[in-house]
Write a protein that holds these residues in place. Structure first.
Motif, PDB file in Angstrom:
ATOM      1  N   VAL A 154       0.860  -1.155   0.000  1.00 18.28           N
ATOM      2  CA  VAL A 154       0.000   0.000   0.000  1.00 18.28           C
ATOM      3  C   VAL A 154       0.913   1.226   0.000  1.00 18.28           C
ATOM      4  CG1 VAL A 154      -0.249   0.117   2.511  1.00 18.28           C
ATOM      5  CG2 VAL A 154      -2.056   1.016   1.111  1.00 18.28           C
ATOM      6  N   SER A 155       0.641   2.177  -0.878  1.00 21.99           N
ATOM      7  CA  SER A 155       1.435   3.398  -0.954  1.00 21.99           C
ATOM      8  C   SER A 155       0.597   4.478  -1.610  1.00 21.99           C
ATOM      9  CB  SER A 155       2.719   3.175  -1.768  1.00 21.99           C
ATOM     10  OG  SER A 155       3.296   4.407  -2.159  1.00 21.99           O
ATOM     11  N   VAL A 156       0.381   5.557  -0.880  1.00 23.35           N
ATOM     12  CA  VAL A 156      -0.324   6.700  -1.450  1.00 23.35           C
ATOM     13  C   VAL A 156       0.413   7.219  -2.674  1.00 23.35           C
ATOM     14  CG1 VAL A 156      -0.850   9.142  -1.030  1.00 23.35           C
ATOM     15  CG2 VAL A 156      -1.458   7.416   0.683  1.00 23.35           C
ATOM     16  N   GLU A 157       1.743   7.292  -2.560  1.00 20.74           N
ATOM     17  CA  GLU A 157       2.530   7.887  -3.640  1.00 20.74           C
ATOM     18  C   GLU A 157       2.472   7.048  -4.910  1.00 20.74           C
ATOM     19  OE1 GLU A 157       3.252   9.416   0.121  1.00 20.74           O
ATOM     20  OE2 GLU A 157       3.725   7.349  -0.464  1.00 20.74           O
ATOM     21  N   VAL A 158       2.502   5.726  -4.784  1.00 23.62           N
ATOM     22  CA  VAL A 158       2.413   4.859  -5.956  1.00 23.62           C
ATOM     23  C   VAL A 158       1.027   4.952  -6.579  1.00 23.62           C
ATOM     24  CG1 VAL A 158       2.433   2.453  -6.733  1.00 23.62           C
ATOM     25  CG2 VAL A 158       4.251   3.314  -5.236  1.00 23.62           C
ATOM     26  N   ALA A 159      -0.014   4.984  -5.752  1.00 24.38           N
ATOM     27  CA  ALA A 159      -1.368   5.133  -6.285  1.00 24.38           C
ATOM     28  C   ALA A 159      -1.506   6.444  -7.052  1.00 24.38           C
ATOM     29  CB  ALA A 159      -2.391   5.063  -5.153  1.00 24.38           C
ATOM     30  N   LEU A 160      -0.961   7.507  -6.489  1.00 26.86           N
ATOM     31  CA  LEU A 160      -1.041   8.807  -7.147  1.00 26.86           C
ATOM     32  C   LEU A 160      -0.244   8.821  -8.441  1.00 26.86           C
ATOM     33  CD1 LEU A 160      -1.974  11.742  -7.070  1.00 26.86           C
ATOM     34  CD2 LEU A 160      -0.031  12.273  -5.593  1.00 26.86           C
ATOM     35  N   LEU A 161       0.957   8.255  -8.426  1.00 28.87           N
ATOM     36  CA  LEU A 161       1.768   8.189  -9.649  1.00 28.87           C
ATOM     37  C   LEU A 161       1.031   7.433 -10.744  1.00 28.87           C
ATOM     38  CD1 LEU A 161       4.461   8.475 -11.237  1.00 28.87           C
ATOM     39  CD2 LEU A 161       5.157   6.305 -10.184  1.00 28.87           C
ATOM     40  N   ALA A 162       0.473   6.274 -10.422  1.00 27.22           N
ATOM     41  CA  ALA A 162      -0.231   5.487 -11.437  1.00 27.22           C
ATOM     42  C   ALA A 162      -1.379   6.272 -12.038  1.00 27.22           C
ATOM     43  CB  ALA A 162      -0.738   4.186 -10.818  1.00 27.22           C
ATOM     44  N   ARG A 163      -2.140   6.936 -11.181  1.00 28.19           N
ATOM     45  CA  ARG A 163      -3.297   7.681 -11.705  1.00 28.19           C
ATOM     46  C   ARG A 163      -2.849   8.861 -12.549  1.00 28.19           C
ATOM     47  NH1 ARG A 163      -6.357   8.998 -14.269  1.00 28.19           N
ATOM     48  NH2 ARG A 163      -8.593   9.486 -14.020  1.00 28.19           N
ATOM     49  N   LEU A 164      -1.743   9.520 -12.177  1.00 24.52           N
ATOM     50  CA  LEU A 164      -1.209  10.611 -12.980  1.00 24.52           C
ATOM     51  C   LEU A 164      -0.729  10.127 -14.344  1.00 24.52           C
ATOM     52  CD1 LEU A 164       0.757  12.635 -10.270  1.00 24.52           C
ATOM     53  CD2 LEU A 164      -1.237  13.426 -11.558  1.00 24.52           C
ATOM     54  N   LEU A 165      -0.375   8.845 -14.417  1.00 23.86           N
ATOM     55  CA  LEU A 165       0.031   8.252 -15.694  1.00 23.86           C
ATOM     56  C   LEU A 165      -1.163   7.692 -16.461  1.00 23.86           C
ATOM     57  CD1 LEU A 165       3.262   6.411 -14.472  1.00 23.86           C
ATOM     58  CD2 LEU A 165       3.141   8.474 -15.902  1.00 23.86           C
ATOM     59  N   GLY A 166      -2.364   7.937 -15.959  1.00 29.01           N
ATOM     60  CA  GLY A 166      -3.566   7.508 -16.661  1.00 29.01           C
ATOM     61  C   GLY A 166      -3.980   6.079 -16.390  1.00 29.01           C
ATOM     62  N   THR A 167      -3.397   5.450 -15.381  1.00 27.23           N
ATOM     63  CA  THR A 167      -3.704   4.057 -15.066  1.00 27.23           C
ATOM     64  C   THR A 167      -4.724   3.994 -13.934  1.00 27.23           C
ATOM     65  OG1 THR A 167      -1.476   3.377 -15.711  1.00 27.23           O
ATOM     66  CG2 THR A 167      -2.738   1.844 -14.333  1.00 27.23           C
ATOM     67  N   PRO A 168      -5.838   3.304 -14.121  1.00 27.41           N
ATOM     68  CA  PRO A 168      -6.791   3.132 -13.018  1.00 27.41           C
ATOM     69  C   PRO A 168      -6.122   2.409 -11.852  1.00 27.41           C
ATOM     70  CG  PRO A 168      -7.763   2.460 -15.114  1.00 27.41           C
ATOM     71  CD  PRO A 168      -6.302   2.674 -15.372  1.00 27.41           C
ATOM     72  N   THR A 169      -6.558   2.731 -10.643  1.00 26.41           N
ATOM     73  CA  THR A 169      -5.938   2.150  -9.471  1.00 26.41           C
ATOM     74  C   THR A 169      -6.965   1.491  -8.561  1.00 26.41           C
ATOM     75  OG1 THR A 169      -6.118   4.158  -8.127  1.00 26.41           O
ATOM     76  CG2 THR A 169      -4.138   3.907  -9.466  1.00 26.41           C
ATOM     77  N   ALA A 170      -6.508   0.471  -7.871  1.00 30.94           N
ATOM     78  CA  ALA A 170      -7.231  -0.123  -6.746  1.00 30.94           C
ATOM     79  C   ALA A 170      -6.322   0.006  -5.532  1.00 30.94           C
ATOM     80  CB  ALA A 170      -7.573  -1.580  -7.010  1.00 30.94           C
ATOM     81  N   VAL A 171      -6.895   0.253  -4.378  1.00 29.67           N
ATOM     82  CA  VAL A 171      -6.113   0.457  -3.164  1.00 29.67           C
ATOM     83  C   VAL A 171      -6.525  -0.570  -2.117  1.00 29.67           C
ATOM     84  CG1 VAL A 171      -5.676   2.027  -1.233  1.00 29.67           C
ATOM     85  CG2 VAL A 171      -5.692   2.907  -3.574  1.00 29.67           C
ATOM     86  N   ALA A 172      -5.542  -1.227  -1.528  1.00 35.28           N
ATOM     87  CA  ALA A 172      -5.796  -2.112  -0.390  1.00 35.28           C
ATOM     88  C   ALA A 172      -6.076  -1.234   0.815  1.00 35.28           C
ATOM     89  CB  ALA A 172      -4.596  -3.018  -0.143  1.00 35.28           C
ATOM     90  N   ALA A 173      -7.311  -1.269   1.291  1.00 39.77           N
ATOM     91  CA  ALA A 173      -7.721  -0.381   2.374  1.00 39.77           C
ATOM     92  C   ALA A 173      -7.186  -0.879   3.707  1.00 39.77           C
ATOM     93  CB  ALA A 173      -9.244  -0.281   2.417  1.00 39.77           C
ATOM     94  N   MET A 174      -7.062   0.044   4.632  1.00 40.61           N
ATOM     95  CA  MET A 174      -6.586  -0.253   5.976  1.00 40.61           C
ATOM     96  C   MET A 174      -7.553   0.355   6.974  1.00 40.61           C
ATOM     97  SD  MET A 174      -3.554  -1.699   5.233  1.00 40.61           S
ATOM     98  CE  MET A 174      -2.277  -1.474   6.473  1.00 40.61           C
ATOM     99  N   ARG A 175      -7.687  -0.302   8.115  1.00 41.21           N
ATOM    100  CA  ARG A 175      -8.503   0.269   9.174  1.00 41.21           C
ATOM    101  C   ARG A 175      -7.766   1.427   9.853  1.00 41.21           C
ATOM    102  NH1 ARG A 175     -13.163  -2.314  10.773  1.00 41.21           N
ATOM    103  NH2 ARG A 175     -13.439  -4.507  10.217  1.00 41.21           N
ATOM    104  N   GLY A 176      -8.482   2.130  10.723  1.00 41.50           N
ATOM    105  CA  GLY A 176      -7.870   3.222  11.460  1.00 41.50           C
ATOM    106  C   GLY A 176      -8.266   4.580  10.909  1.00 41.50           C
ATOM    107  N   GLU A 177      -7.574   5.598  11.381  1.00 44.34           N
ATOM    108  CA  GLU A 177      -7.874   6.973  11.002  1.00 44.34           C
ATOM    109  C   GLU A 177      -7.271   7.266   9.632  1.00 44.34           C
ATOM    110  OE1 GLU A 177      -9.846   8.906  12.703  1.00 44.34           O
ATOM    111  OE2 GLU A 177     -10.091   7.430  14.311  1.00 44.34           O
TER     112      GLU A 177
END
Length: 338
Positions: free
Chosen positions: A100-123
């Motif tokens: 899980v990485s916010v930065e990798v998810a953001l990079l992929a989306r900026l490159l036009g690639t749809p993303t899925a994120v493994a969610a985590m509990r907590g705040e």
């Protein structure tokens, strides 16, 4: 083609990726600083580390609170992001999973690639998490829909697939009942420490062991315990498992249907504390908010043993990895037919 980014801290992210990839109808490429695991079903892109060197030189790693980890002028960070971008440009993946990485998810989306994120509990209401969860096409929540994470906004819930917990041991059979019915043997405690960190000292473990006569303790993981590539036999041999509240450790305990005492550890964003609260709500395990005093251990082990482990089926139904793979495939197919 689906890309799966695997974070290098601990082992849970890798185990989850392996489980999902094994069920995927589409080829899956792993991207990680970890070495490719044995039996990985597709290509593996090796990434430079982004956390080596002198932390004093990292600067503002949060970029003013907008990111979680982006050390300034760090060659490893620059190299890993460049390598991911090169892979995206060369393969045009239909989807990238960030685990899980916010930065990798953001990079992929900026490159036009749809993303899925493994969610985590907590705040997860901070700006970086909101960005990653908002831009994702899909949120994979490895816990049951009957125990949702409180406070999530409606648009997150609308794109969440609750898979239930899953592990590499799904599909294996727990120890037969007759092995546990033998009251003449010494009952066994398995302390499952894992590799993602620890909040308990060797002295505290020794005190708990000394204060629980009639129980034989074994430790797996942590700096003071041995580790086994396949801890399944040790799990199945345990009458009670004592573990932290990491997703992977709990999923493995649940797969073995073992009674458990769960002691959430301090983690960023209160992840394990939130998981502990969910377990306690559904009476799935005996949950202690901190490492108990030595004098409390005998009663806690008896309480867990009496409760049993069958309620774990509510947490881990056994097909969570297949559900996750189907959810990812559905995103890909929707894009193909759009």
């Amino acid at each position: 083609m689906i890309g799966y980014y695997v974070h290098h801290h601990g082992s849970g992210h890798l185990h989850r990726a392996r489980s999902i990839a094994a069920h995927s109808p589409f080829p899956v490429t792993g991207l990680s600083s970890l070495p490719a695991p044995q039996g990985w079903p597709g290509p593996w892109v090796s990434l430079p580390r982004d956390d080596d060197g002198d932390p004093a030189t990292f600067g503002d790693v949060t970029a003013g609170g907008r990111l979680h980890w982006a050390p300034v002028l760090h060659a490893g960070l620059r190299g890993r992001m460049a390598r991911i971008a090169e892979w995206v440009a060369a393969t045009s993946p239909a989807l990238l999973v960030s685990d899980v990485s916010v930065e990798v998810a953001l990079l992929a989306r900026l490159l036009g690639t749809p993303t899925a994120v493994a969610a985590m509990r907590g705040e997860r209401g901070d700006a970086p998490h909101r960005t990653a969860y908002d831009l994702a096409e899909l949120l994979l929540a490895p816990w049951p829909s009957t125990l949702p994470e409180p406070g999530w906004p409606r648009h997150w819930r609308a794109k969440t697939v609750h898979t239930g917990a899953f592990s590499r041991f799904d599909g294996r059979s727990p120890a037969p009942p007759e092995a546990r019915a033998d009251r003449t043997r010494t009952r066994r405690v398995l302390l499952l420490m894992g590799s993602g960190g620890r909040d308990v000292s060797a002295a505290e473990i020794a005190a708990a062991r000394a204060a629980s006569p009639g129980w034989r303790w074994t430790t797996l993981g942590g700096p003071d315990g041995r580790w086994e590539a396949d801890p399944w036999p040790a799990l199945c041999a345990a009458d009670v498992v004592v573990t932290h509240a990491g997703q992977n450790a709990l999923a493995e305990c649940a797969a073995a249907r073992r009674p458990a005492v769960v002691v959430p550890q301090e983690r960023p964003f209160g992840e394990q504390a939130a998981t502990g609260r969910a377990l306690a709500r559904d009476r799935l395990a005996v949950v202690a908010t901190r490492w108990p005093d030595a004098a409390d251990w005998a009663a806690l082990l008896e309480q867990a043993y009496a409760r049993g482990g069958e309620r774990w089926s509510r947490w881990a139904p056994g097909d969570g990895a297949a559900r996750a793979a189907r959810a990812l495939a559905d995103v890909v197919r929707r894009r193909e037919t759009a």
